[in-house]
Design a protein around this motif. Sequence first.
Motif, PDB file in Angstrom:
ATOM      1  N   ASN A 137      40.271  39.543  37.853  1.00 28.77           N
ATOM      2  CA  ASN A 137      40.826  38.200  37.619  1.00 28.77           C
ATOM      3  C   ASN A 137      42.333  38.304  37.349  1.00 28.77           C
ATOM      4  O   ASN A 137      42.746  38.582  36.226  1.00 28.77           O
ATOM      5  N   PHE A 138      43.130  38.112  38.416  1.00 30.24           N
ATOM      6  CA  PHE A 138      44.593  38.195  38.339  1.00 30.24           C
ATOM      7  C   PHE A 138      45.073  39.597  37.942  1.00 30.24           C
ATOM      8  O   PHE A 138      46.048  39.743  37.211  1.00 30.24           O
ATOM      9  N   THR A 139      44.362  40.611  38.433  1.00 26.96           N
ATOM     10  CA  THR A 139      44.728  42.008  38.143  1.00 26.96           C
ATOM     11  C   THR A 139      45.248  42.726  39.381  1.00 26.96           C
ATOM     12  O   THR A 139      46.218  43.498  39.289  1.00 26.96           O
ATOM     13  N   LEU A 140      44.634  42.483  40.564  1.00 24.76           N
ATOM     14  CA  LEU A 140      45.019  43.240  41.765  1.00 24.76           C
ATOM     15  C   LEU A 140      46.500  43.055  42.087  1.00 24.76           C
ATOM     16  O   LEU A 140      47.159  43.974  42.571  1.00 24.76           O
ATOM     17  N   GLN A 141      47.047  41.870  41.786  1.00 27.01           N
ATOM     18  CA  GLN A 141      48.462  41.587  42.089  1.00 27.01           C
ATOM     19  C   GLN A 141      49.415  42.483  41.294  1.00 27.01           C
ATOM     20  O   GLN A 141      50.585  42.606  41.653  1.00 27.01           O
ATOM     21  N   PHE A 142      48.925  43.118  40.227  1.00 24.25           N
ATOM     22  CA  PHE A 142      49.755  44.044  39.436  1.00 24.25           C
ATOM     23  C   PHE A 142      49.553  45.505  39.855  1.00 24.25           C
ATOM     24  O   PHE A 142      50.191  46.402  39.299  1.00 24.25           O
ATOM     25  N   ILE A 143      48.634  45.754  40.784  1.00 26.17           N
ATOM     26  CA  ILE A 143      48.400  47.111  41.296  1.00 26.17           C
ATOM     27  C   ILE A 143      49.360  47.355  42.466  1.00 26.17           C
ATOM     28  O   ILE A 143      49.579  46.452  43.286  1.00 26.17           O
ATOM     29  N   ALA A 144      49.929  48.555  42.545  1.00 23.54           N
ATOM     30  CA  ALA A 144      50.866  48.860  43.646  1.00 23.54           C
ATOM     31  C   ALA A 144      50.182  48.557  44.982  1.00 23.54           C
ATOM     32  O   ALA A 144      49.032  48.972  45.191  1.00 23.54           O
ATOM     33  N   GLU A 146      50.174  49.765  47.874  1.00 22.59           N
ATOM     34  CA  GLU A 146      49.597  50.880  48.646  1.00 22.59           C
ATOM     35  C   GLU A 146      48.319  51.436  48.018  1.00 22.59           C
ATOM     36  O   GLU A 146      47.614  52.229  48.632  1.00 22.59           O
ATOM     37  N   GLU A 147      48.011  51.028  46.786  1.00 21.34           N
ATOM     38  CA  GLU A 147      46.785  51.499  46.109  1.00 21.34           C
ATOM     39  C   GLU A 147      45.627  50.509  46.265  1.00 21.34           C
ATOM     40  O   GLU A 147      44.490  50.814  45.896  1.00 21.34           O
ATOM     41  N   ARG A 148      45.925  49.305  46.773  1.00 24.59           N
ATOM     42  CA  ARG A 148      44.919  48.231  46.701  1.00 24.59           C
ATOM     43  C   ARG A 148      43.688  48.495  47.577  1.00 24.59           C
ATOM     44  O   ARG A 148      42.555  48.282  47.135  1.00 24.59           O
ATOM     45  N   LEU A 149      43.911  48.959  48.815  1.00 23.22           N
ATOM     46  CA  LEU A 149      42.774  49.166  49.733  1.00 23.22           C
ATOM     47  C   LEU A 149      41.808  50.216  49.176  1.00 23.22           C
ATOM     48  O   LEU A 149      40.592  50.009  49.183  1.00 23.22           O
ATOM     49  N   ALA A 150      42.354  51.329  48.687  1.00 23.97           N
ATOM     50  CA  ALA A 150      41.486  52.408  48.174  1.00 23.97           C
ATOM     51  C   ALA A 150      40.690  51.921  46.967  1.00 23.97           C
ATOM     52  O   ALA A 150      39.492  52.211  46.839  1.00 23.97           O
ATOM     53  N   LEU A 151      41.327  51.139  46.090  1.00 20.65           N
ATOM     54  CA  LEU A 151      40.612  50.611  44.920  1.00 20.65           C
ATOM     55  C   LEU A 151      39.456  49.707  45.376  1.00 20.65           C
ATOM     56  O   LEU A 151      38.328  49.837  44.890  1.00 20.65           O
ATOM     57  N   LEU A 152      39.740  48.814  46.320  1.00 21.17           N
ATOM     58  CA  LEU A 152      38.687  47.903  46.790  1.00 21.17           C
ATOM     59  C   LEU A 152      37.569  48.688  47.481  1.00 21.17           C
ATOM     60  O   LEU A 152      36.395  48.336  47.361  1.00 21.17           O
ATOM     61  N   LYS A 212      53.073  41.508  42.860  1.00 16.62           N
ATOM     62  CA  LYS A 212      53.299  41.334  44.315  1.00 16.62           C
ATOM     63  C   LYS A 212      52.113  40.611  44.944  1.00 16.62           C
ATOM     64  O   LYS A 212      51.128  41.256  45.342  1.00 16.62           O
ATOM     65  N   PRO A 213      52.177  39.273  45.033  1.00 19.75           N
ATOM     66  CA  PRO A 213      51.051  38.531  45.616  1.00 19.75           C
ATOM     67  C   PRO A 213      50.932  38.746  47.133  1.00 19.75           C
ATOM     68  O   PRO A 213      51.925  38.981  47.820  1.00 19.75           O
ATOM     69  N   ASP A 214      49.694  38.669  47.623  1.00 22.12           N
ATOM     70  CA  ASP A 214      49.402  38.739  49.057  1.00 22.12           C
ATOM     71  C   ASP A 214      48.976  37.350  49.530  1.00 22.12           C
ATOM     72  O   ASP A 214      48.672  36.468  48.724  1.00 22.12           O
ATOM     73  N   SER A 215      48.897  37.203  50.867  1.00 23.41           N
ATOM     74  CA  SER A 215      48.371  35.948  51.419  1.00 23.41           C
ATOM     75  C   SER A 215      46.839  36.028  51.475  1.00 23.41           C
ATOM     76  O   SER A 215      46.256  37.119  51.406  1.00 23.41           O
ATOM     77  N   LEU A 216      46.231  34.865  51.658  1.00 23.88           N
ATOM     78  CA  LEU A 216      44.763  34.807  51.779  1.00 23.88           C
ATOM     79  C   LEU A 216      44.291  35.659  52.954  1.00 23.88           C
ATOM     80  O   LEU A 216      43.284  36.370  52.861  1.00 23.88           O
TER      81      LEU A 216
END
Length: 247
Positions: A137-144, A146-152, A212-216
């Motif tokens: 809940n409003f956490t992924l936007q604070f993750i670098a 380049e780390e987001r895909l691996a975390l998901l 760093k927000p992403d688009s939908l």
Amino acid sequence: MSQEPDRLFAQPLPQVPDFAFNEDVVRVFPDMIKRSVPGYPTIVENLGVLAAQFAQPHSVLYDLGSSLGAVTQALRRHVRTEGCSVIAVDNSAAMVERCREYLNGQDSMFQELLPVQVVEGDILALQFQPASVVALNFTLQFIAPEERLALLGRIRQALLPGGALILSEKLRFDDLEEHALLTDLHVAFKRANGYSELEIAQKRSAIENVMKPDSLEEHRERLLAAGFSKVVPWFQCLNFASLIALP
Ligand SMILES: C[S@@+](CC[C@H](N)C(=O)[O-])C[C@H]1O[C@@H](n2cnc3c(N)ncnc32)[C@H](O)[C@@H]1O
Ligand SMILES: O=C(O)C(=O)C[C@]1(C(=O)O)C=C[C@@H](O)C=C1
């Protein structure tokens, strides 16, 4: 929860430091997030309602980037599935300390709540247990980025059949007009909640390097690339949205 009003950016700062989830933020966080994120109370309460539909018996429910445990408390209010427990994780020591106090308060007021463990740690280094619900809940936007895909991908691997990831984020928009309109309306929302132009401007420069927000579309594509089968937006208020991602 603390009722202290957020005045962190009310005075002119010679240099605005990067935003951090430190003790100053912890003291005002319930007020800050409610006055900054359109739809936040609706998202948090309904996250509990949604989670109750996906919780599987004898499984873990994760609240990743739990801050003061608002989502954890909602999960414990709504989920009645047998043998479930909640693991809340945050890497801010100040958040974790206060979160534990609030959850002790919830335990003293209500009976038969799901057991909860609050872990101080980095969600990027977490060894996930089999889970039926994962809330970001409003956490992924604070993750670098380049780390987001691996975390998901790791979250997808941990999810049990019938479970779900619930992902809430601030959005950016590729269409410049849409982006400008929703950004202006978000500023109007903050103004209507009592923030001054100075507070709004200083908060913007504090978060621009760390959030760093992403688009939908980026969220949808990345979730599918991480192995999720279906992505369903269930809430949007201005430039803030929440999605259900199914394994
Ligand atoms: C905007 S707050 C989340 C709000 C909270 N989920 C709620 O609904 O009230 C983001 C949180 O993520 C935490 N966080 C950021 N990066 C993290 C990481 N790598 N590991 C664990 N927690 C992290 C921050 O400390 C902060 O408390
Ligand atoms: O976008 C903004 O202006 C915000 O203040 C957003 C946001 C968030 O989405 O987490 C940023 C930091 C604080 O935790 C509260 C709200």
